[in-house]
Write an enzyme that holds these catalytic residues in place. Structure first.
Site, PDB file in Angstrom:
ATOM      1  N   HIS A  81     -20.763 -58.634  78.895  1.00 25.23           N
ATOM      2  CA  HIS A  81     -19.555 -58.878  78.091  1.00 25.23           C
ATOM      3  C   HIS A  81     -19.806 -58.665  76.603  1.00 25.23           C
ATOM      4  O   HIS A  81     -19.086 -59.204  75.768  1.00 25.23           O
ATOM      5  CB  HIS A  81     -19.009 -60.287  78.376  1.00 25.23           C
ATOM      6  CG  HIS A  81     -18.491 -60.439  79.775  1.00 25.23           C
ATOM      7  ND1 HIS A  81     -18.213 -61.660  80.359  1.00 25.23           N
ATOM      8  CD2 HIS A  81     -18.201 -59.510  80.720  1.00 25.23           C
ATOM      9  CE1 HIS A  81     -17.778 -61.465  81.605  1.00 25.23           C
ATOM     10  NE2 HIS A  81     -17.767 -60.177  81.855  1.00 25.23           N
ATOM     11  N   PRO A  91     -20.290 -74.819  74.548  1.00 28.96           N
ATOM     12  CA  PRO A  91     -19.465 -75.182  75.707  1.00 28.96           C
ATOM     13  C   PRO A  91     -19.258 -74.000  76.648  1.00 28.96           C
ATOM     14  O   PRO A  91     -19.290 -72.852  76.204  1.00 28.96           O
ATOM     15  CB  PRO A  91     -18.126 -75.590  75.072  1.00 28.96           C
ATOM     16  CG  PRO A  91     -18.120 -74.982  73.711  1.00 28.96           C
ATOM     17  CD  PRO A  91     -19.538 -74.842  73.286  1.00 28.96           C
ATOM     18  N   ASP A  92     -19.077 -74.270  77.949  1.00 31.88           N
ATOM     19  CA  ASP A  92     -18.709 -73.177  78.845  1.00 31.88           C
ATOM     20  C   ASP A  92     -17.191 -72.992  78.778  1.00 31.88           C
ATOM     21  O   ASP A  92     -16.536 -73.539  77.882  1.00 31.88           O
ATOM     22  CB  ASP A  92     -19.251 -73.394  80.269  1.00 31.88           C
ATOM     23  CG  ASP A  92     -18.595 -74.553  81.005  1.00 31.88           C
ATOM     24  OD1 ASP A  92     -17.614 -75.127  80.482  1.00 31.88           O
ATOM     25  OD2 ASP A  92     -19.063 -74.900  82.107  1.00 31.88           O
ATOM     26  N   PHE A  93     -16.617 -72.216  79.665  1.00 33.11           N
ATOM     27  CA  PHE A  93     -15.187 -71.905  79.573  1.00 33.11           C
ATOM     28  C   PHE A  93     -14.331 -72.784  80.462  1.00 33.11           C
ATOM     29  O   PHE A  93     -13.299 -73.299  80.049  1.00 33.11           O
ATOM     30  CB  PHE A  93     -14.953 -70.418  79.924  1.00 33.11           C
ATOM     31  CG  PHE A  93     -15.623 -69.510  78.942  1.00 33.11           C
ATOM     32  CD1 PHE A  93     -14.990 -69.161  77.764  1.00 33.11           C
ATOM     33  CD2 PHE A  93     -16.914 -69.049  79.165  1.00 33.11           C
ATOM     34  CE1 PHE A  93     -15.621 -68.362  76.821  1.00 33.11           C
ATOM     35  CE2 PHE A  93     -17.553 -68.240  78.235  1.00 33.11           C
ATOM     36  CZ  PHE A  93     -16.904 -67.894  77.062  1.00 33.11           C
ATOM     37  N   ARG A  94     -14.780 -72.955  81.715  1.00 33.57           N
ATOM     38  CA  ARG A  94     -13.870 -73.517  82.715  1.00 33.57           C
ATOM     39  C   ARG A  94     -14.205 -74.927  83.185  1.00 33.57           C
ATOM     40  O   ARG A  94     -13.513 -75.437  84.073  1.00 33.57           O
ATOM     41  CB  ARG A  94     -13.777 -72.565  83.911  1.00 33.57           C
ATOM     42  CG  ARG A  94     -13.117 -71.252  83.530  1.00 33.57           C
ATOM     43  CD  ARG A  94     -13.037 -70.224  84.634  1.00 33.57           C
ATOM     44  NE  ARG A  94     -12.471 -68.978  84.110  1.00 33.57           N
ATOM     45  CZ  ARG A  94     -13.146 -68.066  83.394  1.00 33.57           C
ATOM     46  NH1 ARG A  94     -14.425 -68.262  83.161  1.00 33.57           N
ATOM     47  NH2 ARG A  94     -12.543 -66.990  82.933  1.00 33.57           N
ATOM     48  N   ASN A 123     -23.000 -63.906  79.009  1.00 29.95           N
ATOM     49  CA  ASN A 123     -22.964 -64.684  77.770  1.00 29.95           C
ATOM     50  C   ASN A 123     -23.049 -63.796  76.534  1.00 29.95           C
ATOM     51  O   ASN A 123     -23.725 -62.773  76.531  1.00 29.95           O
ATOM     52  CB  ASN A 123     -24.096 -65.713  77.772  1.00 29.95           C
ATOM     53  CG  ASN A 123     -23.963 -66.688  78.929  1.00 29.95           C
ATOM     54  OD1 ASN A 123     -22.889 -66.776  79.525  1.00 29.95           O
ATOM     55  ND2 ASN A 123     -25.025 -67.399  79.251  1.00 29.95           N
ATOM     56  N   ASP A 168     -23.973 -65.159  73.626  1.00 25.84           N
ATOM     57  CA  ASP A 168     -24.731 -65.973  72.660  1.00 25.84           C
ATOM     58  C   ASP A 168     -26.083 -65.363  72.285  1.00 25.84           C
ATOM     59  O   ASP A 168     -26.790 -65.917  71.430  1.00 25.84           O
ATOM     60  CB  ASP A 168     -24.907 -67.409  73.189  1.00 25.84           C
ATOM     61  CG  ASP A 168     -25.539 -67.462  74.581  1.00 25.84           C
ATOM     62  OD1 ASP A 168     -26.371 -66.587  74.912  1.00 25.84           O
ATOM     63  OD2 ASP A 168     -25.200 -68.385  75.343  1.00 25.84           O
TER      64      ASP A 168
HETATM   65  P1  OAD Z   1     -17.387 -70.684  83.393  1.00 25.27           P
HETATM   66  O1  OAD Z   1     -17.082 -71.704  82.371  1.00 25.27           O
HETATM   67  O2  OAD Z   1     -16.249 -70.066  84.103  1.00 25.27           O
HETATM   68  O3  OAD Z   1     -18.347 -71.297  84.504  1.00 25.27           O
HETATM   69  C1  OAD Z   1     -19.513 -72.021  84.163  1.00 25.27           C
HETATM   70  C2  OAD Z   1     -20.111 -72.614  85.427  1.00 25.27           C
HETATM   71  O4  OAD Z   1     -21.353 -73.204  85.093  1.00 25.27           O
HETATM   72  C3  OAD Z   1     -19.250 -73.695  86.065  1.00 25.27           C
HETATM   73  O5  OAD Z   1     -19.239 -73.479  87.480  1.00 25.27           O
HETATM   74  C4  OAD Z   1     -19.988 -74.998  85.711  1.00 25.27           C
HETATM   75  O6  OAD Z   1     -19.856 -75.995  86.713  1.00 25.27           O
HETATM   76  C5  OAD Z   1     -21.406 -74.529  85.644  1.00 25.27           C
HETATM   77  N1  OAD Z   1     -22.270 -75.282  84.732  1.00 25.27           N
HETATM   78  C6  OAD Z   1     -21.985 -75.791  83.501  1.00 25.27           C
HETATM   79  N2  OAD Z   1     -23.064 -76.348  82.929  1.00 25.27           N
HETATM   80  C7  OAD Z   1     -24.085 -76.195  83.835  1.00 25.27           C
HETATM   81  C8  OAD Z   1     -25.470 -76.553  83.851  1.00 25.27           C
HETATM   82  N3  OAD Z   1     -26.042 -77.176  82.818  1.00 25.27           N
HETATM   83  N4  OAD Z   1     -26.197 -76.228  84.949  1.00 25.27           N
HETATM   84  C9  OAD Z   1     -25.640 -75.601  86.006  1.00 25.27           C
HETATM   85  N5  OAD Z   1     -24.345 -75.231  86.054  1.00 25.27           N
HETATM   86  C10 OAD Z   1     -23.582 -75.512  84.975  1.00 25.27           C
HETATM   87  O7  OAD Z   1     -18.316 -69.585  82.672  1.00 25.27           O
HETATM   88  P2  OAD Z   1     -18.632 -68.085  83.145  1.00 25.27           P
HETATM   89  O8  OAD Z   1     -18.680 -67.994  84.615  1.00 25.27           O
HETATM   90  O9  OAD Z   1     -19.812 -67.637  82.369  1.00 25.27           O
HETATM   91  O10 OAD Z   1     -15.670 -63.960  79.054  1.00 25.27           O
HETATM   92  O11 OAD Z   1     -17.345 -67.319  82.599  1.00 25.27           O
HETATM   93  C11 OAD Z   1     -17.197 -65.947  82.782  1.00 25.27           C
HETATM   94  C12 OAD Z   1     -16.460 -65.297  81.630  1.00 25.27           C
HETATM   95  O12 OAD Z   1     -15.210 -65.949  81.420  1.00 25.27           O
HETATM   96  C13 OAD Z   1     -17.155 -65.422  80.292  1.00 25.27           C
HETATM   97  O13 OAD Z   1     -18.128 -64.423  80.099  1.00 25.27           O
HETATM   98  C14 OAD Z   1     -16.032 -65.321  79.295  1.00 25.27           C
HETATM   99  C15 OAD Z   1     -14.930 -66.040  80.018  1.00 25.27           C
HETATM  100  O14 OAD Z   1     -13.658 -65.507  79.817  1.00 25.27           O
HETATM  101  C16 OAD Z   1     -15.885 -63.434  77.813  1.00 25.27           C
HETATM  102  O15 OAD Z   1     -16.485 -64.008  76.937  1.00 25.27           O
HETATM  103  C17 OAD Z   1     -15.341 -62.082  77.585  1.00 25.27           C
END
Ligand code: OAD
Ligand code: ZN
Length: 295
Positions: free
Chosen positions: A131, A38-41, A112, A114
Site C-alpha cells: 500500500h 492504531p490499526d484501522f478496524r 503498512n 509506517d
Molecule cells: P485492520 O485494522 O483491518 O486489522 C488489524 C487486525 O489486527 C485486526 O484483526 C486486529 O484484531 C488485529 N490486531 C490488532 N492488534 C494486534 C496485535 N497486537 N496482535 C495481533 N493482532 C492484532 O488492519 P489491516 O488488515 O492492516 O489501507 O488493514 C488493511 C488496510 O485497510 C490498510 O492497509 C489500510 C486500511 O484501509 C491503506 O492504508 C491504504
C-alpha cells in the site's frame, strides 16, 4: 519460560525439520499497534472508529482518491497521526529481521505505511510495501514526483492552523499542473505498485514448483495482524498452494482462516509480539534477539 503454545511448537518443529525452508510474512496494522500506531478496524481503538469526528461520509473516504480531490483535510489530519519518524519497530518486526539475518526470510508483504520493516533493518529487496508509504510523493494528476519534504513541510504548516478555520491554508499542489500532491500511499481507487504483482508471481511460482530438489517446497507463510478484508492484498493468502502451511497470528480469525480453513492451517490467537517472543525462545534465538532490540 512457562509453557509454549502448541502452534508455536509446530512452527518451530517445521523450521527445524526443514532447515533450508523459508518464511513469507503477510502483515497488517496489528503488528504495529504495540508501537503506538492504531490499526484501522479494531472496535474503539481503530482509526476508522475515531474518524467520526472528521464528519466523513464513510470512514474509508480518508483513503479515497475521489474524496481526496474534493477534500484533502481528513487525510492531512490522519497523516499527522501516522507520519513516520516517531515510532520504533515492535518485537514482531525484529523477529522478521532475525529471519533475514538467519537466511530464513523469503519475503514480507506488508499493508503498512509506517516503514517499520525498513526501520528494523530489513533490506528493501525483502519488503513489498503493497500500500505504498510516505517515502515518495507525487502529483495525483500529472504524476510528477516530489521530494519527501514538500509534503512534510505542508503538514507542519497545516499543524499551525486551527482545524475549524483553514480557509487560508493551501494544500500541497503541483507546480506543473496545479494538481494535488500526495504521498504515494495506495488509496481506494488506485492501483497497487506493479512490484507487488510481479514479486508475488515469482514467489508463487517457487511455492508451486514441486520438483523434489526445490528448496521452497517446505516454505511456510505467516499471516499476522491483519483483518484480511482489503483486496487484492487479501487474495495472497487465498492463492497459497494447498501443500504450503499457512499460519495466522492475530487477535481474531480472519479471511479464509475463518471462512474456509484448510486442515493444515494453524491459528495463534493472541498478540503478535507474544508470538514473536515465544518463537524466539523456542528457536533459541534469544541472544541475537536481545542484541538487535538493544541496539
Ligand atoms: P485492520 O485494522 O483491518 O486489522 C488489524 C487486525 O489486527 C485486526 O484483526 C486486529 O484484531 C488485529 N490486531 C490488532 N492488534 C494486534 C496485535 N497486537 N496482535 C495481533 N493482532 C492484532 O488492519 P489491516 O488488515 O492492516 O489501507 O488493514 C488493511 C488496510 O485497510 C490498510 O492497509 C489500510 C486500511 O484501509 C491503506 O492504508 C491504504
Ligand atoms: Zn501535476
Amino acid at each position: 519460560k512457562i509453557s509454549t503454545n502448541p502452534v508455536i511448537t509446530q512452527i518451530v518443529e517445521h523450521l527445524n525439520e526443514f532447515p533450508e525452508s523459508k518464511v513469507i510474512f503477510m502483515v497488517g496494522a496489528g503488528i504495529s499497534t504495540s508501537c503506538g500506531i492504531p490499526d484501522f478496524r479494531s472496535p474503539k481503538t481503530g482509526l476508522y472508529h475515531n474518524l467520526s469526528k472528521l464528519k466523513l461520509p464513510y470512514a474509508e473516504a480518508v483513503f479515497d482518491i475521489e474524496y481526496y480531490k474534493k477534500n484533502p483535510k481528513p487525510f492531512y489530519i490522519l497523516a499527522n497521526e501516522l507520519y513516520p519518524g516517531k515510532f520504533k519497530p515492535s518485537k514482531f518486526h525484529y523477529l522478521m529481521k532475525l529471519f533475514q539475518d538467519k537466511n530464513r526470510l523469503q519475503r514480507i508483504y506488508t499493508q503498512n505505511i509506517d516503514t517499520l520493516e525498513r526501520e528494523a533493518g530489513i533490506k528493501s529487496s525483502y519488503v513489498i510495501e503493497a500500500h505504498g508509504s510516505f517515502a515518495e510523493n507525487e502529483c495525483i494528476e500529472c504524476k510528477k514526483k516530489y521530494p519527501l519534504k514538500v509534503f512534510k513541510e505542508k503538514l507542519n504548516e497545516f499543524n499551525k492552523f486551527d482545524k475549524n478555520n483553514i480557509k487560508k491554508f493551501k494544500y500541497a499542489r503541483c507546480d506543473n499542473c496545479n494538481g494535488l500532491i500526495k504521498p504515494k500511499i495506495v488509496f481506494f481507487g488506485e492501483n497497487l505498485p506493479s512490484e507487488f504483482f510481479e514479486t508475488w508471481d515469482e514467489d508463487l511460482e517457487l511455492l508451486n514448483n514441486d520438483d523434489k530438489d526445490n528448496s521452497h517446497s517446505n516454505d511456510i507463510v505467516i499471516v499476522a495482524g491483519t483483518s484480511l478484508t482489503v483486496y487484492p492484498f487479501a487474495s495472497l493468502h487465498e492463492e497459497i498452494p494447498k501443500a504450503i502451511k499457512r499460519i495466522l497470528i492475530n487477535f481474531d480469525k480472519a479471511g479464509q482462516f475463518k471462512s474456509s480453513p484448510r486442515n493444515t492451517d494453524l491459528f495463534f490467537k493472541g498478540s503478535s509480539d507474544d508470538a514473536a517472543v515465544e518463537l524466539v525462545q523456542n528457536l533459541n534465538w534469544t541472544e541475537e534477539f536481545e542484541k538487535i532490540i538493544g541496539e
